[in-house]
Structure formats: C-alpha cells, structure tokens
Scaffold this motif. Structure first.
Motif, PDB file in Angstrom:
ATOM      1  N   ASP A 236       0.820  -1.226   0.000  1.00  0.00           N
ATOM      2  CA  ASP A 236       0.000   0.000   0.000  1.00  0.00           C
ATOM      3  C   ASP A 236       0.853   1.277   0.000  1.00  0.00           C
ATOM      4  OD1 ASP A 236       0.846   0.624   2.582  1.00  0.00           O
ATOM      5  OD2 ASP A 236      -1.058   0.170   3.551  1.00  0.00           O
ATOM      6  N   GLY A 237       2.181   1.122  -0.139  1.00  0.00           N
ATOM      7  CA  GLY A 237       3.058   2.292  -0.304  1.00  0.00           C
ATOM      8  C   GLY A 237       3.565   2.914   0.990  1.00  0.00           C
ATOM      9  N   THR A 238       3.121   2.378   2.145  1.00  0.00           N
ATOM     10  CA  THR A 238       3.549   2.964   3.426  1.00  0.00           C
ATOM     11  C   THR A 238       5.065   2.854   3.622  1.00  0.00           C
ATOM     12  OG1 THR A 238       1.417   2.339   4.383  1.00  0.00           O
ATOM     13  CG2 THR A 238       3.181   2.888   5.935  1.00  0.00           C
ATOM     14  N   VAL A 239       5.600   1.677   3.385  1.00  0.00           N
ATOM     15  CA  VAL A 239       7.047   1.473   3.584  1.00  0.00           C
ATOM     16  C   VAL A 239       7.846   2.339   2.608  1.00  0.00           C
ATOM     17  CG1 VAL A 239       8.935  -0.211   3.473  1.00  0.00           C
ATOM     18  CG2 VAL A 239       6.782  -0.840   4.564  1.00  0.00           C
ATOM     19  N   GLY A 240       7.364   2.414   1.368  1.00  0.00           N
ATOM     20  CA  GLY A 240       8.028   3.252   0.360  1.00  0.00           C
ATOM     21  C   GLY A 240       8.114   4.705   0.818  1.00  0.00           C
ATOM     22  N   LYS A 241       7.025   5.176   1.408  1.00  0.00           N
ATOM     23  CA  LYS A 241       6.982   6.563   1.885  1.00  0.00           C
ATOM     24  C   LYS A 241       7.985   6.791   3.016  1.00  0.00           C
ATOM     25  CE  LYS A 241       2.385   8.309   1.292  1.00  0.00           C
ATOM     26  NZ  LYS A 241       1.114   8.079   1.975  1.00  0.00           N
ATOM     27  N   ILE A 242       8.026   5.827   3.935  1.00  0.00           N
ATOM     28  CA  ILE A 242       8.969   5.942   5.061  1.00  0.00           C
ATOM     29  C   ILE A 242      10.400   5.950   4.520  1.00  0.00           C
ATOM     30  CG2 ILE A 242       9.809   4.852   7.186  1.00  0.00           C
ATOM     31  CD1 ILE A 242       6.971   3.616   7.522  1.00  0.00           C
ATOM     32  N   SER A 243      10.655   5.079   3.553  1.00  0.00           N
ATOM     33  CA  SER A 243      11.985   5.017   2.957  1.00  0.00           C
ATOM     34  C   SER A 243      12.372   6.339   2.295  1.00  0.00           C
ATOM     35  CB  SER A 243      12.035   3.866   1.941  1.00  0.00           C
ATOM     36  OG  SER A 243      13.319   3.774   1.396  1.00  0.00           O
ATOM     37  N   GLN A 244      11.434   6.912   1.540  1.00  0.00           N
ATOM     38  CA  GLN A 244      11.704   8.209   0.886  1.00  0.00           C
ATOM     39  C   GLN A 244      12.012   9.288   1.921  1.00  0.00           C
ATOM     40  OE1 GLN A 244      12.112   9.008  -2.280  1.00  0.00           O
ATOM     41  NE2 GLN A 244      11.583   6.995  -3.095  1.00  0.00           N
ATOM     42  N   LYS A 245      11.300   9.230   3.033  1.00  0.00           N
ATOM     43  CA  LYS A 245      11.479  10.243   4.079  1.00  0.00           C
ATOM     44  C   LYS A 245      12.914  10.241   4.613  1.00  0.00           C
ATOM     45  CE  LYS A 245       9.939  11.075   8.843  1.00  0.00           C
ATOM     46  NZ  LYS A 245       9.074  10.518   9.898  1.00  0.00           N
ATOM     47  N   TYR A 246      13.473   9.060   4.799  1.00  0.00           N
ATOM     48  CA  TYR A 246      14.813   8.981   5.404  1.00  0.00           C
ATOM     49  C   TYR A 246      15.950   8.900   4.392  1.00  0.00           C
ATOM     50  CZ  TYR A 246      12.529   8.513   9.887  1.00  0.00           C
ATOM     51  OH  TYR A 246      11.771   8.756  11.012  1.00  0.00           O
ATOM     52  N   PHE A 247      15.674   8.371   3.195  1.00  0.00           N
ATOM     53  CA  PHE A 247      16.770   8.109   2.253  1.00  0.00           C
ATOM     54  C   PHE A 247      16.586   8.754   0.882  1.00  0.00           C
ATOM     55  CE2 PHE A 247      16.271   4.444   5.090  1.00  0.00           C
ATOM     56  CZ  PHE A 247      17.492   4.453   5.719  1.00  0.00           C
ATOM     57  N   GLN A 248      15.435   9.359   0.647  1.00  0.00           N
ATOM     58  CA  GLN A 248      15.111   9.889  -0.682  1.00  0.00           C
ATOM     59  C   GLN A 248      15.240   8.823  -1.763  1.00  0.00           C
ATOM     60  OE1 GLN A 248      17.723  11.697   1.243  1.00  0.00           O
ATOM     61  NE2 GLN A 248      15.862  12.292   2.325  1.00  0.00           N
ATOM     62  N   GLU A 249      15.081   7.565  -1.357  1.00  0.00           N
ATOM     63  CA  GLU A 249      15.046   6.453  -2.316  1.00  0.00           C
ATOM     64  C   GLU A 249      14.436   5.244  -1.621  1.00  0.00           C
ATOM     65  OE1 GLU A 249      18.844   4.248  -3.185  1.00  0.00           O
ATOM     66  OE2 GLU A 249      19.750   5.864  -2.014  1.00  0.00           O
ATOM     67  N   ASP A 250      14.135   4.228  -2.428  1.00  0.00           N
ATOM     68  CA  ASP A 250      13.518   3.018  -1.894  1.00  0.00           C
ATOM     69  C   ASP A 250      14.619   2.014  -1.518  1.00  0.00           C
ATOM     70  OD1 ASP A 250      12.095   0.765  -1.328  1.00  0.00           O
ATOM     71  OD2 ASP A 250      10.969   0.743  -3.213  1.00  0.00           O
ATOM     72  N   VAL A 251      14.734   1.716  -0.236  1.00  0.00           N
ATOM     73  CA  VAL A 251      15.819   0.828   0.222  1.00  0.00           C
ATOM     74  C   VAL A 251      15.355  -0.631   0.378  1.00  0.00           C
ATOM     75  CG1 VAL A 251      17.014   2.710   1.405  1.00  0.00           C
ATOM     76  CG2 VAL A 251      15.423   1.270   2.713  1.00  0.00           C
ATOM     77  N   THR A 252      14.072  -0.900   0.098  1.00  0.00           N
ATOM     78  CA  THR A 252      13.587  -2.279   0.253  1.00  0.00           C
ATOM     79  C   THR A 252      14.256  -3.196  -0.770  1.00  0.00           C
ATOM     80  OG1 THR A 252      11.679  -1.851  -1.169  1.00  0.00           O
ATOM     81  CG2 THR A 252      11.347  -1.611   1.212  1.00  0.00           C
ATOM     82  N   CYS A 253      14.231  -4.497  -0.503  1.00  0.00           N
ATOM     83  CA  CYS A 253      14.876  -5.469  -1.395  1.00  0.00           C
ATOM     84  C   CYS A 253      13.995  -5.702  -2.620  1.00  0.00           C
ATOM     85  CB  CYS A 253      15.095  -6.785  -0.657  1.00  0.00           C
ATOM     86  SG  CYS A 253      16.081  -6.588   0.837  1.00  0.00           S
ATOM     87  N   LYS A 254      14.601  -5.601  -3.772  1.00  0.00           N
ATOM     88  CA  LYS A 254      13.792  -5.820  -4.985  1.00  0.00           C
ATOM     89  C   LYS A 254      14.067  -7.189  -5.568  1.00  0.00           C
ATOM     90  CE  LYS A 254      13.551  -1.264  -4.789  1.00  0.00           C
ATOM     91  NZ  LYS A 254      14.682  -0.832  -3.996  1.00  0.00           N
TER      92      LYS A 254
END
Ligand code: ARG
Length: 254
Positions: A236-254
């Motif tokens: 639902d994009g929640t984790v992506g948003k948190i990642s952007q907040k701290y790193f300005q990029e998506d740090v999750t494993c792809k």
C-alpha cells in the motif's frame, strides 16, 4: 515499616520487569502490546532526535505493529546486547539493522528483510577505495557487526579497531586515528549528504546483505505475522513513503 514496604514494592516491580518475555504470538496479542528493541545510535535507521526514538526502522516497526493490531513499547540497548536479549526473553522483537547471517540465524529467527544494503569502505583519502587498498591499513568498525566479520577477511589489513557504536567508529576516522571505516552504504550516503565538506570519501562495497528484524529462535508464528503485515505495508506504499522520508530512495529489497 514504610521503608520496607517501599523496598518490597520496588523489588516486585523489578521482578515484573525482569520477567518480560519473548512471548508466543497469542500471548502478545492477548496483552495487546509488543515489546520492541533497537539500538538508537544508527542514523538514519534507528536514532534519537532529542528524546524521541526515530528512524526508518522505528517508523517501519511502529507501522507493522499497528497493522498487527498491537500497541508497542520500545527498549533501547547497546547493539551487542540486542540478540542476546531475545534469548533471555527480554523483548519480543529486535529491529536494529542486523544483516541476515548463518551465525546469527543459529540463535534467532529472522523476519523477511526490510532493506537490502551492504558494507562500504569510507576513508578521507582517495587512494583508499577498494578492498585491496586496506592492506597495511587500520580500519574502524562497530563491535559485533557484519562489517567486523568482513574486514577481518580482507587479506593484509594491519589492524581492525572495534568501537561500541558506529558513530564512534566514524569519529575515529574523522580524527584520523584510523585509515578507513566500514559502515552501511546508506549510513555513509546520509553522512556525506549532511557533511559534504568533512572530507569523507566513499569507496567500494565490501559485501552486500539483507537486513531483517529478529525474533526468538523458533518463534515463527510471530515472524509470519510480522511478514504478512510488512508485505501489506509495502503493497500500500507505506514502507516506500517511510523510505523516501529517510533516504530519498527506496531501500527495500527488490
Ligand atoms: N548491518 C550491520 C550488521 O548486520 C551493522 C548493523 C549495525 N546496527 C546498529 N544498530 N548499530 O551487523
């Protein structure tokens, strides 16, 4: 007498605190609160902003707990004590940037990873950038980390200096007590962005790792419930948003 009563009450309270358990999922659900543990000295993953514990992992864990229908309570202790605390049933789940390793998996059960990263060489000299450049050099790392493990395997390193926190390892580099520092690549990125004139230079990645939360060995039902909630929050994009907040990029494993 009054004094005795106060003492007895204090002793009781201590006992209650000491018996906090890494509990089965049903028990956590029944109590309504999950006990989470982190370090709080590893920005931007887990750190204190004044008195407030914050960071990518803190926001993610709080969102996951909510998704699981739970309240949460944080404990913060030194990095070294976190996984041991699980074995001692002092908390239910640890989230503090632990890379999944075979060694650690013997003592704890990992959840799915909440980011993919790795150890990167940082120095103040352009000529120290690759693993081979560490030969004959002194390298700073935080005690108990995968960085320590991997730097030890680099041939010819003169000395690996251990520090209780990653920040202390970084200051050893900035005050030139060591030639290089190995840390997480996103920690390095954030530090360079914050202090572009400090003279730090990032070099090669020494290794890559998947970073996950951990629960007591064999507490698979808790890991499963966590994973399910985490997946939903990725979708639902929640984790992506948190990642952007701290790193300005998506740090999750792809
Ligand atoms: N990712 C590294 C490891 O797995 C470093 C973790 C450091 N975490 C911390 N909270 N200081 O060991």
């Amino acid at each position: 007498m009054k004094m005795l009563k106060t003492l007895a009450a204090a002793a009781l309270a201590l006992c209650a605190a000491a018996t906090v358990q890494a509990r089965p999922l049903a028990e956590i659900q029944k109590s309504g609160t999950i006990i989470l543990a982190s370090e709080g000295q590893y920005a931007p993953f887990n750190f204190f902003k004044g008195k407030q514990l914050t960071g990518y992992e803190i926001d993610v864990a709080e969102a996951v707990a909510k998704k699981m229908g739970l309240k949460y309570e944080w404990k913060t202790v030194g990095f070294d004590a976190l996984l041991t605390g699980l074995q001692q049933d002092r908390w239910d789940l640890v989230i503090a940037s632990h890379g999944i390793t075979e060694e650690r998996a013997k003592a704890a059960t990992f959840t799915d990873p909440h980011y993919c990263s790795g150890g990167q060489i940082v120095s103040m000299k352009p000529e120290i950038a690759k693993a081979a450049d560490l030969a004959g050099k002194t390298v700073a790392v935080q005690t108990g980390t995968s960085y320590l493990q991997h730097v030890k395997e680099v041939p010819g390193v003169k000395d690996v200096k251990n520090f209780p926190t990653d920040e202390a390892a970084r200051s050893a580099l900035s005050s030139k007590r060591v030639d290089a520092w190995v840390t997480d690549r996103f920690v390095a990125k954030e530090m360079l962005a914050k202090a572009p004139k400090a003279g730090f230079k990032t070099g090669d990645m020494l290794f890559i790792e998947k970073v996950a939360a951990a629960v007591a060995k064999g507490n698979q039902p808790l890991a499963d419930a966590w994973n399910k909630a985490f997946k939903e929050l990725v979708a639902d994009g929640t984790v992506g948003k948190i990642s952007q907040k701290y790193f300005q990029e998506d740090v999750t494993c792809k």
